[in-house]
Design an enzyme around this catalytic site. Structure first.
Site, mmCIF file in Angstrom:
data_model
loop_
_atom_site.group_PDB
_atom_site.id
_atom_site.type_symbol
_atom_site.label_atom_id
_atom_site.label_comp_id
_atom_site.label_asym_id
_atom_site.label_seq_id
_atom_site.Cartn_x
_atom_site.Cartn_y
_atom_site.Cartn_z
ATOM 1 N N SER A 91 -100.788 -89.009 -111.964
ATOM 2 C CA SER A 91 -102.107 -88.385 -111.892
ATOM 3 C C SER A 91 -103.097 -89.246 -112.648
ATOM 4 C CB SER A 91 -102.054 -86.982 -112.520
ATOM 5 O OG SER A 91 -103.351 -86.568 -112.917
ATOM 6 N N LYS A 140 -81.780 -76.928 -113.353
ATOM 7 C CA LYS A 140 -80.495 -76.289 -113.665
ATOM 8 C C LYS A 140 -79.515 -76.315 -112.496
ATOM 9 C CE LYS A 140 -81.132 -73.626 -117.784
ATOM 10 N NZ LYS A 140 -82.611 -73.573 -117.950
ATOM 11 N N SER A 152 -81.422 -66.086 -118.801
ATOM 12 C CA SER A 152 -82.761 -65.507 -118.761
ATOM 13 C C SER A 152 -83.428 -65.835 -117.441
ATOM 14 C CB SER A 152 -83.600 -66.050 -119.920
ATOM 15 O OG SER A 152 -83.749 -67.442 -119.777
ATOM 16 N N GLN A 183 -79.849 -68.242 -111.413
ATOM 17 C CA GLN A 183 -80.176 -68.650 -110.039
ATOM 18 C C GLN A 183 -79.391 -69.888 -109.636
ATOM 19 O OE1 GLN A 183 -84.297 -68.982 -108.682
ATOM 20 N NE2 GLN A 183 -84.914 -67.782 -110.438
ATOM 21 N N ASP A 190 -91.370 -96.150 -122.193
ATOM 22 C CA ASP A 190 -91.479 -96.260 -123.654
ATOM 23 C C ASP A 190 -91.138 -94.952 -124.346
ATOM 24 O OD1 ASP A 190 -92.554 -98.973 -123.610
ATOM 25 O OD2 ASP A 190 -94.314 -98.046 -122.696
ATOM 26 N N GLY A 234 -84.532 -75.820 -124.680
ATOM 27 C CA GLY A 234 -84.117 -74.468 -125.036
ATOM 28 C C GLY A 234 -82.836 -74.585 -125.838
ATOM 29 N N GLY A 235 -81.711 -74.588 -125.131
ATOM 30 C CA GLY A 235 -80.426 -74.790 -125.802
ATOM 31 C C GLY A 235 -80.042 -76.249 -125.920
ATOM 32 N N GLY A 236 -80.772 -77.116 -125.203
ATOM 33 C CA GLY A 236 -80.583 -78.547 -125.374
ATOM 34 C C GLY A 236 -79.744 -79.247 -124.320
ATOM 35 N N GLY A 237 -79.373 -78.553 -123.241
ATOM 36 C CA GLY A 237 -78.585 -79.209 -122.199
ATOM 37 C C GLY A 237 -79.371 -80.306 -121.492
ATOM 38 N N ASP A 245 -85.943 -73.380 -133.190
ATOM 39 C CA ASP A 245 -84.611 -73.452 -133.824
ATOM 40 C C ASP A 245 -84.028 -74.863 -133.808
ATOM 41 O OD1 ASP A 245 -84.417 -72.504 -130.906
ATOM 42 O OD2 ASP A 245 -82.444 -73.340 -131.298
HETATM 43 C C1 LIG Z 1 -83.288 -73.812 -118.996
HETATM 44 C C2 LIG Z 1 -84.614 -74.408 -118.899
HETATM 45 C C3 LIG Z 1 -85.094 -75.257 -119.914
HETATM 46 C C4 LIG Z 1 -84.321 -75.550 -121.166
HETATM 47 O O1 LIG Z 1 -83.100 -76.201 -120.890
HETATM 48 P P1 LIG Z 1 -81.952 -76.313 -121.984
HETATM 49 O O2 LIG Z 1 -80.899 -77.095 -121.347
HETATM 50 O O3 LIG Z 1 -81.519 -74.904 -122.312
HETATM 51 O O4 LIG Z 1 -82.554 -76.949 -123.174
HETATM 52 C C5 LIG Z 1 -86.321 -75.852 -119.723
HETATM 53 N N1 LIG Z 1 -87.083 -75.594 -118.634
HETATM 54 C C6 LIG Z 1 -86.662 -74.771 -117.658
HETATM 55 C C7 LIG Z 1 -87.540 -74.555 -116.480
HETATM 56 C C8 LIG Z 1 -85.415 -74.164 -117.748
HETATM 57 O O5 LIG Z 1 -84.997 -73.349 -116.773
#
Ligand SMILES: *Cc1c(COP(=O)(O)O)cnc(C)c1O
Length: 325
Positions: A35, A60, A85, A90, A179, A186-189, A217
């Protein structure tokens, strides 16, 4: 919580490459958008990896597909159970239906209606719980014990991490070295997988995780050197309402991350508006974390090539109206 210092089977870049091969027939190669407006505003060259256009609307799907595709015949028959959540549920429901595996999804009763409907639409059997009073992990454990189902956690699993890493892998293959790379957290995956890909493909790239201020956290954990547990956070970024990071994800982020940054809910809303108005796309609040941090820290990013993982686009249209009111 004590973080284990050395975990067996920490996933590696080789696992991300294997995941990319495994999910290739099912996942989309999402576009990388640019953009001129965003570049002009930030003074950097921004590359948006649009996982809001991934199947089921978020990255995901990658981790879910990589995990379920490795189930044994016995696991496939008994089925999969997941708590989420929203997007993880999904993703598991869709990946399971593609592979012909029965899926049970345990969801908070106050998850966005669009996410609940979509999960059911993908063929997942939904079980509701109250996120403020009930323990979802106990509910899932009962399905595992009574029905022999396999629990697939949303982030703290080597196959989930290496699957999620394929988004950053693709991004770097599409753009060449960057760079800096900004990843919602969220949980870091997603962050852990992105770090595996970035360290291998662009060793000089500084990768940042971005959390909501109210759900910091991971930032606290990084500073403390151990996994910190927080109370259920309230933020519009419902995909990042996690109370703690995982053992696998923490081990990788601790080793490889440049830093973890936070942004406020109003900053997320500004980004949702930017994406809608200027880039003509709907991005969910959690998906805006990465851009919000880039805007906040643009002084340090001048002239750099910066990757932004737009992690998802699933948002209730009714809520969208409220945000933009
Ligand atoms: C799950 C999710 C995250 C966070 O992913 P983690 O692996 O839990 O850190 C970020 N953005 C979206 C849209 C998600 O669904």
């Amino acid at each position: 919580m004590d973080a284990q210092t050395s975990l067996p089977n920490l996933p590696t870049y080789a696992d991300v490459l294997a995941a990319a091969e495994r999910i290739r027939p099912y996942a989309l190669q999402t576009p990388v958008l640019t953009s001129r407006t965003a570049d002009a505003e930030s003074g950097a060259q921004l590359f948006f990896k649009c996982e809001n256009f991934q199947r089921m609307g978020a990255f995901k799907f990658r981790g879910a597909m990589n995990t379920l595709a490795q189930f044994s015949a016995i696991q496939r028959q008994a089925g999969v159970v997941a708590f989420s959540s929203g997007n993880h549920g999904q993703a598991i429901a869709l990946a399971a239906s593609i592979l012909g595996i029965p899926a049970t999804i345990v969801m908070p009763h106050d998850a966005p209606a669009s996410k609940i409907a979509a999960t059911a639409g993908y063929g997942g059997k939904i079980v509701h719980f109250d996120r403020y009073t009930e323990d979802r992990e106990q509910i899932c454990a009962a399905f595992v014990e009574q029905h022999g189902m396999t629990l697939v956690p949303p982030f703290d699993h080597p196959d989930e991490i290496s699957g999620q890493g394929t988004a950053a892998l693709e991004l770097l293959q599409q753009t060449g070295p960057l760079d800096a790379l900004f990843v919602s957290l969220g949980g870091g995956g997603l962050l852990a997988g992105s770090l595996l890909a970035a360290k291998a493909l662009a060793p000089a790239c500084k990768t940042y995780g971005v959390e909501p201020e109210a759900a910091n956290d991971a930032q606290q954990s990084l500073r403390a050197g151990k996994i910190v547990l927080i109370a259920p956070p309230r933020t519009i970024a419902d995909g990042a309402q996690t109370q703690h990071v995982g053992h696998y994800t923490f081990a990788i982020m601790r080793r490889d991350v440049e830093d973890i940054l936070t942004v406020s809910d109003p900053e997320l809303i500004d980004c949702m508006r930017f994406y809608a108005e200027r880039m003509k796309m709907i991005v969910e609040p959690t998906g805006c974390l990465s851009l919000a941090a880039v805007r906040k820290h643009k002084q340090q990013l001048r002239g750099l090539r910066v990757g932004i993982i737009v992690s998802g686009g699933n948002v209730d249209l009714s809520r969208l109206g409220q945000y933009f009111a």
